[in-house]
Write an enzyme that holds these catalytic residues in place. Structure first.
Site, PDB file in Angstrom:
ATOM      1  N   HIS A  91      13.750 -45.495  12.269  1.00  0.00           N
ATOM      2  CA  HIS A  91      14.355 -45.972  13.397  1.00  0.00           C
ATOM      3  C   HIS A  91      15.779 -46.594  13.190  1.00  0.00           C
ATOM      4  CE1 HIS A  91       9.781 -46.417  14.920  1.00  0.00           C
ATOM      5  NE2 HIS A  91      10.290 -45.170  14.950  1.00  0.00           N
TER       6      HIS A  91
HETATM    7  P1  FAD Z   1      19.565 -37.338  16.604  1.00  0.00           P
HETATM    8  O1  FAD Z   1      18.279 -36.940  17.461  1.00  0.00           O
HETATM    9  O2  FAD Z   1      19.239 -37.209  15.212  1.00  0.00           O
HETATM   10  O3  FAD Z   1      20.763 -36.191  16.917  1.00  0.00           O
HETATM   11  C1  FAD Z   1      21.612 -36.056  16.214  1.00  0.00           C
HETATM   12  C2  FAD Z   1      22.259 -34.620  16.395  1.00  0.00           C
HETATM   13  O4  FAD Z   1      23.490 -34.690  16.069  1.00  0.00           O
HETATM   14  C3  FAD Z   1      21.369 -33.662  15.337  1.00  0.00           C
HETATM   15  O5  FAD Z   1      20.780 -32.624  16.172  1.00  0.00           O
HETATM   16  C4  FAD Z   1      22.102 -33.439  14.187  1.00  0.00           C
HETATM   17  O6  FAD Z   1      21.855 -32.248  13.664  1.00  0.00           O
HETATM   18  C5  FAD Z   1      23.626 -33.484  15.059  1.00  0.00           C
HETATM   19  N1  FAD Z   1      24.803 -33.672  13.971  1.00  0.00           N
HETATM   20  C6  FAD Z   1      24.782 -34.792  13.290  1.00  0.00           C
HETATM   21  N2  FAD Z   1      25.946 -34.763  12.561  1.00  0.00           N
HETATM   22  C7  FAD Z   1      26.541 -33.833  13.051  1.00  0.00           C
HETATM   23  C8  FAD Z   1      27.969 -33.178  12.773  1.00  0.00           C
HETATM   24  N3  FAD Z   1      28.678 -33.694  11.746  1.00  0.00           N
HETATM   25  N4  FAD Z   1      28.341 -32.011  13.335  1.00  0.00           N
HETATM   26  C9  FAD Z   1      27.525 -31.290  14.020  1.00  0.00           C
HETATM   27  N5  FAD Z   1      26.247 -31.731  14.496  1.00  0.00           N
HETATM   28  C10 FAD Z   1      25.805 -33.148  13.907  1.00  0.00           C
HETATM   29  N6  FAD Z   1      10.893 -42.344  17.471  1.00  0.00           N
HETATM   30  C11 FAD Z   1      10.009 -42.443  18.433  1.00  0.00           C
HETATM   31  O7  FAD Z   1      10.122 -42.844  19.477  1.00  0.00           O
HETATM   32  N7  FAD Z   1       8.714 -42.039  18.155  1.00  0.00           N
HETATM   33  C12 FAD Z   1       8.314 -41.453  17.129  1.00  0.00           C
HETATM   34  O8  FAD Z   1       7.011 -41.384  16.861  1.00  0.00           O
HETATM   35  C13 FAD Z   1       9.537 -41.438  16.092  1.00  0.00           C
HETATM   36  N8  FAD Z   1       9.138 -41.006  14.785  1.00  0.00           N
HETATM   37  C14 FAD Z   1      10.050 -40.502  13.893  1.00  0.00           C
HETATM   38  C15 FAD Z   1       9.573 -39.850  12.824  1.00  0.00           C
HETATM   39  C16 FAD Z   1      10.650 -39.168  11.919  1.00  0.00           C
HETATM   40  C17 FAD Z   1      10.435 -38.561  10.775  1.00  0.00           C
HETATM   41  C18 FAD Z   1      12.180 -39.473  12.244  1.00  0.00           C
HETATM   42  C19 FAD Z   1      13.291 -38.715  11.603  1.00  0.00           C
HETATM   43  C20 FAD Z   1      12.583 -40.282  13.574  1.00  0.00           C
HETATM   44  C21 FAD Z   1      11.286 -40.759  14.320  1.00  0.00           C
HETATM   45  N9  FAD Z   1      11.753 -41.555  15.366  1.00  0.00           N
HETATM   46  C22 FAD Z   1      10.565 -41.793  16.314  1.00  0.00           C
HETATM   47  C23 FAD Z   1      13.202 -41.740  15.769  1.00  0.00           C
HETATM   48  C24 FAD Z   1      13.712 -40.695  16.812  1.00  0.00           C
HETATM   49  O9  FAD Z   1      13.314 -39.517  16.666  1.00  0.00           O
HETATM   50  C25 FAD Z   1      15.350 -40.950  16.701  1.00  0.00           C
HETATM   51  O10 FAD Z   1      15.437 -42.206  16.771  1.00  0.00           O
HETATM   52  C26 FAD Z   1      15.703 -40.256  17.761  1.00  0.00           C
HETATM   53  O11 FAD Z   1      15.409 -38.881  17.758  1.00  0.00           O
HETATM   54  C27 FAD Z   1      17.362 -40.170  17.739  1.00  0.00           C
HETATM   55  O12 FAD Z   1      18.211 -39.517  18.641  1.00  0.00           O
HETATM   56  P2  FAD Z   1      19.894 -39.475  18.453  1.00  0.00           P
HETATM   57  O13 FAD Z   1      20.059 -38.642  19.868  1.00  0.00           O
HETATM   58  O14 FAD Z   1      20.306 -40.845  18.254  1.00  0.00           O
HETATM   59  O15 FAD Z   1      19.953 -38.460  17.116  1.00  0.00           O
END
Ligand code: FAD
Length: 502
Positions: free
Chosen positions: A443
C-alpha cells in the site's frame, strides 16, 4: 487534439476515464504502458500471490532497509489496464472514519472528511444490498463471503470473540475494530479489476480513446504549463498534445514522471542529470506503506483445505491499548491466512498442514522517499520507505505479534492449532524476528500528498502546485495512510475528483 489526457489506466485512471467521458462533449484520451490483461490467472482469486513478477508487474525494488535487517523488498505494481487492481488481494475496506477526517484536517478541506467522502465511496460500490453505508449501484462488485468462508477462519473469528473483540458484519461500517470476513471485489468467482468494471463497458464511446503499450516518458513544460506529453511505444516515440493532464500512474509512476520532466527537488534532479523546471521539494517525500509480519505460522492439527476465496480471508482490526477498546481508529491488525505465509528469510512450510496469522501496524509513522536516478525510463528508481524506522512502528509491531499469538491460543482455535512453527517457542529476540518477517502489505502512498500548505505537492482539489493544467489523482495524493488496504480510498479519490469536474 484531446480535452483531457489521463496518464495511467490503473485503479484511479479507469474510473476517471469512465466518469469524464460520460459527457459526450469532452474528448478523453487514456494512456497506459501495459495492455489489456490476457493471462487467465489474473482473474482467478486464489492465484493472486502467484502472479507477481510476470511481465504485467513493474516489479520494483526498495533499497536495502536498515529497519528490516538490510533486506530489499519487492514492490509489485500492475502494468496493465486496471493497474494494481489486476494484482491486488481483492479486499475492499475503506478505513476508519477518523482516517478521512484527518485528511480533511491535513488538506484544510472538509470535503475529504469521511461524511463528505461517503457518497463517493458508495458511488463506486456494487454491494448486493444498498444501505446508508453501502452502495449497490456502483460498478465495482463487493461480496461479503458467507458460506465460502473457510472453517478455520470461522474458528479464528470466534477466537477473537472469545477474547472480547466484536464480530462485525464487515469492516465498512462506522466502526472498524473487530473481526469479520474480508469483503471482496469478486463476482461469480472471478477477480474484477477497475478495467473490467469501469472501462470495458464504455470502450465504445466515440469520445474516448485508449492507447495501450505506451510508456509516458516526459512532460514538455513551458511557461508553467504542460504543452505536450512524450510517449514511447514499440512503434517509436511521439508527442501527445495536452489540454488538461491528469496523472494517474500511481504512487511510484507519478513522481518518477514529474522528476524526469524537471519537477522536484533541485538537488535530486541535478544528481540525476535533469534540469530543474519547477521546484517542488516535497515531491517523492512522505512515502509510506503498511507492512505485515509473515508470520506466526502454526502447524495444523487437521488438514487445511484450500481457500475458496483468496487465502487471506479475515483481518481483525484492534487497539493495542486493550481488547476492550471497541471504538475509534485501530492501531494494529491480525489476519488469518489458510496457508503458510513467510518472508523470503524462512523456508516455506507445507501447504495443507499449516496456517498463518499475519500481524501489522495500521498507521505507521515511518516516512521515506522515492527519487529518480537518471532521466530515462530505463533508469531504476531509488525507493526508500525507511521501514520500521520509528519506535512507534517497532513497538506497535510487537503488540500485534503478541495479539496474533493470543488468538492462536484461544479455545476456538484449539482444534486447529498444533503448535507454533514461527517465530517458535525458542525464538528469544522477537524484534529481530519481526525485522526478518515483515513484508509489504502493498500500500505505498503519499509521494504527491495533498495538503493545505504551499509546500504540499497537490492542492486539496488535486491540482499540482507549479503546473497550471496538471492534476494528480490516485494513491499518491493520500496524505496519511488509512488503517487498512487502500483501494477503496483510491476509488473514492477518483470518483470525487471526477464529480468535481462538472
Ligand atoms: P495503479 O493501479 O498501480 O495504476 C497505475 C497505472 O499507471 C498502471 O496501470 C501502470 O501500468 C500505469 N503507469 C505507470 N507508469 C506509467 C508510465 N510511465 N507510462 C504509462 N503508464 C504508466 N488494496 C486493497 O484495497 N485491497 C487489497 O487486497 C490489496 N492488495 C494488494 C496486493 C498487491 C499485490 C498489490 C500490488 C496491491 C494491493 N492493494 C490492495 C493496493 C491497491 O491495489 C493499490 O493501492 C491501487 O490499485 C493503486 O491504484 P492507483 O490508481 O494509485 O495505481
Amino acid at each position: 487534439t484531446t480535452d483531457v489526457l489521463i496518464l495511467g489506466a490503473g485503479s484511479a485512471g479507469c474510473i476517471l476515464a469512465n466518469r469524464l467521458s460520460a459527457d459526450p462533449a469532452r474528448r478523453v484520451t487514456l494512456v497506459e504502458a501495459g495492455g489489456f490483461p490476457t493471462d487467465p490467472d489474473i482473474f482467478d482469486p486464489a492465484m493472486w500471490p502467484m502472479i507477481q513478477r510476470r511481465p504485467y508487474d513493474w516489479d520494483y525494488r526498495t533499497v536495502p532497509q536498515p529497519g528490516t535487517a538490510g533486506r530489499v523488498h519487492h514492490w509489485a505494481r500492475g502494468r496493465m489496464v486496471g493497474g494494481s487492481s489486476g494484482l491486488h488481494a481483492m479486499f475492499h475496506l475503506r478505513g476508519h472514519p477518523a482516517d478521512f477526517d484527518r485528511w480533511g484536517v491535513m488538506s484544510g478541506d472538509a470535503g475529504w472528511s469521511y461524511d463528505a467522502l461517503l457518497p463517493h465511496f458508495r458511488a463506486t460500490e456494487g454491494y448486493a444490498t444498498e444501505t446508508p453505508l453501502h452502495g449497490a449501484r456502483g460498478e465495482m462488485p463487493v461480496m461479503i463471503p458467507e458460506a465460502e468462508t473457510h472453517p478455520l477462519v470461522r474458528s479464528y473469528i470466534e477466537g477473537w470473540q472469545e477474547l472480547g473483540l466484536p464480530r462485525l458484519p464487515d469492516h465498512n461500517g462506522r466502526e472498524v475494530i473487530g473481526a469479520a470476513p474480508n469483503a471482496l471485489m469478486i463476482r461469480d468467482g472471478r477477480r474484477v479489476t477497475t478495467g473490467e468494471a469501469f472501462l470495458r463497458p464504455v470502450l465504445d464511446r466515440p469520445n474516448l480513446t485508449v492507447i495501450t503499450g505506451a510508456e509516458v516518458h516526459r512532460l514538455r513544460i513551458a511557461a508553467g504549463r504542460v504543452t505536450g506529453v512524450e510517449i514511447r511505444t514499440p512503434g517509436g516515440d511521439t508527442v501527445l498534445a495536452a489540454g488538461q493532464v491528469i496523472l494517474s500512474m500511481g504512487t511510484i509512476g507519478d513522481p518518477l514522471l514529474l522528476m524526469r520532466s524537471g519537477v522536484g527537488n533541485p538537488g535530486v534532479l541535478a544528481a540525476a542529470g535533469v534540469p530543474c523546471r519547477v521546484e517542488r521539494r516535497a515531491l517523492g517525500r512522505n512515502l509510506h506503506d503498511h507492512m505485515l509480519g509473515a508470520g506466526v505460522v502454526c502447524r495444523a492439527r487437521k488438514p487445511v483445505a484450500p481457500s475458496r476465496l483468496q487465502h487471506s480471508e479475515s483481518l481483525a482490526y484492534q487497539s493495542s491499548r486493550g481488547l476492550d477498546v471497541h471504538t475509534g481508529a485501530p492501531d494494529i491488525v491480525v489476519g488469518c491466512v489458510v496457508a503458510p505465509s513467510v518472508s523470503e528469510c524462512f523456508p516455506m512450510p507445507a501447504p495443507g498442514e499449516t496456517f498463518t496469522l499475519l500481524f501489522g501496524v495500521t498507521h505507521p509513522t515511518s516516512r521515506g522517499e522515492l527519487t529518480i536516478t537518471g532521466p530515462d525510463l530505463a533508469d531504476a528508481p531509488r525507493i526508500d520507505p525507511r521501514y520500521l524506522s520509528t519506535d512507534h512502528d517497532r513497538t506497535a509491531f510487537r503488540a500485534a505479534l503478541d495479539r496474533a499469538r493470543m488468538v492462536a491460543g484461544t479455545r476456538a482455535m484449539r482444534d486447529w492449532n498444533g503448535g507454533e512453527i514461527l517465530p517458535g517457542p525458542g525464538m528469544r529476540d522477537l524484534d529481530a524476528f519481526i525485522q526478518r518477517a515483515a513484508i509489504t502489505h502493498h500500500h505505498p502512498v503519499a509521494t504527491c500528498a495533498m495538503g493545505a500548505s504551499d509546500d504540499a505537492v497537490v492542492r486539496p482539489d488535486l491540482s499540482l502546485r507549479g503546473l497550471d493544467n496538471v492534476s494528480v489523482v490516485d494513491a499518491s495524493v493520500i496524505p496519511a495512510i488509512p488503517c487498512g488496504p487502500i483501494h477503496a480510498a483510491v476509488m473514492a479519490i477518483a470518483q470525487k475528483f471526477a464529480a468535481g469536474q462538472g
